[in-house]
Design an enzyme around this catalytic site. Structure first.
Site, short mmCIF file in Angstrom:
data_model
loop_
_atom_site.label_atom_id
_atom_site.label_comp_id
_atom_site.label_asym_id
_atom_site.label_seq_id
_atom_site.Cartn_x
_atom_site.Cartn_y
_atom_site.Cartn_z
CG HIS A 32 5.39 -9.54 5.33
ND1 HIS A 32 4.79 -9.39 6.37
CD2 HIS A 32 6.09 -8.55 5.19
CE1 HIS A 32 4.94 -8.64 6.74
NE2 HIS A 32 5.86 -7.24 6.28
CG HIS A 71 8.81 -6.10 2.05
ND1 HIS A 71 8.43 -4.79 2.18
CD2 HIS A 71 9.11 -6.68 2.93
CE1 HIS A 71 7.63 -4.35 3.31
NE2 HIS A 71 8.25 -5.56 3.86
N GLY A 129 12.31 -4.03 11.84
CA GLY A 129 11.10 -3.27 10.97
C GLY A 129 10.04 -3.65 10.81
CG ASN A 159 11.37 -5.79 6.81
OD1 ASN A 159 12.98 -5.90 6.33
ND2 ASN A 159 10.44 -4.65 6.63
CB ILE A 164 -0.63 -0.29 1.62
CG1 ILE A 164 -2.21 1.08 0.80
CG2 ILE A 164 -0.47 0.32 2.90
CD1 ILE A 164 -3.58 0.54 2.38
P1 AMP Z 1 6.67 -4.88 7.64
O1 AMP Z 1 7.12 -3.35 8.35
O2 AMP Z 1 8.13 -5.55 6.69
O3 AMP Z 1 6.13 -5.69 8.57
O4 AMP Z 1 5.89 -4.69 6.01
C1 AMP Z 1 4.75 -4.60 6.12
C2 AMP Z 1 4.26 -3.61 5.09
O5 AMP Z 1 3.01 -3.94 4.79
C3 AMP Z 1 4.44 -2.38 5.17
O6 AMP Z 1 5.19 -1.86 3.64
C4 AMP Z 1 3.23 -1.80 4.56
O7 AMP Z 1 3.13 -0.92 3.66
C5 AMP Z 1 2.57 -2.51 3.59
N1 AMP Z 1 0.35 -2.80 4.14
C6 AMP Z 1 0.42 -2.23 5.85
N2 AMP Z 1 -1.73 -2.34 4.91
C7 AMP Z 1 -1.13 -2.55 4.15
C8 AMP Z 1 -2.24 -2.97 3.36
N3 AMP Z 1 -4.22 -2.69 3.67
N4 AMP Z 1 -2.39 -3.88 2.17
C9 AMP Z 1 -1.00 -3.07 1.80
N5 AMP Z 1 0.32 -2.95 1.90
C10 AMP Z 1 -0.19 -3.41 3.72
#
Ligand code: AMP
Ligand code: ZN
Length: 114
Positions: free
Chosen positions: A100, A102, A93, A87, A31
């Site tokens: 997940h 990235h 982070g 992460n 997002i």
């Molecule tokens: P992390 O900080 O590695 O846990 O990554 C979590 C990621 O999820 C971040 O890059 C956010 O921008 C992304 N994120 C949070 N909410 C959503 C959402 N509803 N849809 C897509 N990505 C999201």
């Protein structure tokens, strides 16, 4: 996990721009994209962090990377290159506690990351 954001995306309860899906893995746009292409690759099954991998669920990590390989070919970025990052935990982070990966591509990525 009923209160997990990414489980809700898997269940279709929260919208996401889904780009790739198979039986075990979902890939959708982050997002807050940090590159021209920034997707999140998740197992459909809930695993909170890398610390929660076991011999019973570790195959999902291989399936996530196989999905990345297929998706990179599909998106035409396999040759130019891309970065994958997982992460883990607070100092790593991690903000969403459903494991997940990235996937970033489309610009020259710097190293080391911040
Ligand atoms: P992390 O900080 O590695 O846990 O990554 C979590 C990621 O999820 C971040 O890059 C956010 O921008 C992304 N994120 C949070 N909410 C959503 C959402 N509803 N849809 C897509 N990505 C999201
Ligand atoms: Zn979850």
């Amino acid at each position: 996990m009923s209160d997990c954001l990414f489980c809700k995306i898997v269940a279709g309860k929260i919208p996401a721009k889904i780009r790739y899906e198979n039986d075990d893995v979902l890939i959708f746009d982050d997002i807050e994209g940090q590159a021209p292409l920034h997707c999140l690759v998740i197992p459909k099954k809930h695993i909170a962090t890398l610390n929660d991998l076991t011999l019973d669920n570790h195959q999902l990590i291989a399936k996530m990377y196989l999905a990345v390989k297929e998706f990179a070919k599909q998106e035409g970025i396999a040759e130019q290159g891309y970065r994958t990052v997982i992460n883990c935990g607070e100092q790593g982070g991690q903000t969403v506690y459903h494991i997940h990966l990235h996937l970033l591509s489309g610009r020259n990525l710097q190293w080391p990351p911040g």
